[in-house]
Design an enzyme around this catalytic site. Structure first.
Site: not given
Ligand code: SAH
Length: 214
Positions: A62
């Site tokens: 993000s």
């Molecule tokens: N917080 C992260 C950015 C998140 S991007 C950072 O600091 O870099 C969103 C992430 O959520 C992705 O890696 C995606 O694979 C994950 N995601 C999506 N659905 C999910 C779920 N049900 N459980 C765990 N992770 C999930």
């Protein structure tokens, strides 16, 4: 050589303080955590720019302001047990690791979880645990949590996460369609559940039992 500390200090001034982020502990953590370590080497120069960035598997880290805003919303004092859904690069987990006692972070892609964990270990975040699972069902064995952050966009607030909030606990989650969402703060209070809308955001999909179907 880029002076990354200088880049972080500038990021905090021009992107965070200027937009109203005030919590001194959040600003301090954002000045400290080396965001460039959580992205691909080829992208490190841009790590402190005012936008999200690709981290592989079509996922993104993000924008710094969104990280700061969501973190500030959780009002962490230092003694909390925190759950993060969507470890991604691990950057947000590191920020939470600076501000809370223990952080449990869930990622659905094993390779992202692996890489994030390696960086977190290298930087010494012993209070952050990463697990590969569907985060929409939470982490029942470790519940309740004082704070929960979902960093992917959900079609609705996942009920298991609300159920895993401690009394007084805060949950922040982007809710909407697959293009844009509203950032929703859910608080557990003695009278029940309080919801506040914090404004529009754009996140990648939360995919899982209580999220979108693949
Ligand atoms: N917080 C992260 C950015 C998140 S991007 C950072 O600091 O870099 C969103 C992430 O959520 C992705 O890696 C995606 O694979 C994950 N995601 C999506 N659905 C999910 C779920 N049900 N459980 C765990 N992770 C999930």
């Amino acid at each position: 050589m880029i002076n990354f500390q200088k880049a972080r200090d500038r990021m905090v001034e021009t992107q965070l303080i200027s937009r109203g982020i005030k919590d001194p502990r959040v600003l301090e953590a954002m000045r400290k955590v080396p965001r460039h370590m959580f992205v691909d080497e080829a992208l490190q120069e841009q790590a402190y720019s005012d936008h999200p960035m690709p981290i592989g598997d079509k996922q993104t880290i993000s924008q710094p302001y969104i990280v700061a805003l969501m973190t500030e919303t959780l009002q962490l004092k230092g003694d909390e047990k925190v759950l993060e859904i969507g470890t991604g690069s691990g950057y947000q987990a590191a920020i939470l690791g600076e501000l809370a006692e223990r952080v449990f972070s869930i990622e659905r892609y094993p390779n992202l979880a692996y890489r994030a964990n390696q960086v977190l270990q290298k930087l010494g975040y012993k209070n952050v645990i990463v697990r590969v699972a569907d985060g929409t069902i939470g982490w029942p064995d470790e519940a309740p949590f004082d704070a929960i952050m979902v960093t992917a966009g959900a079609p609705r607030v996942p009920q298991p996460l609300v159920d895993q909030l401690a009394m007084g606990g805060r949950l922040v989650v982007p809710v909407g369609d697959r293009i844009s969402q509203e950032l929703i703060l859910v608080k557990r209070v003695p009278e029940g559940i309080q919801k506040t809308n914090l404004g529009g955001v754009r996140f990648v999909d939360l995919v899982g039992k209580w999220g979108w179907q693949e």
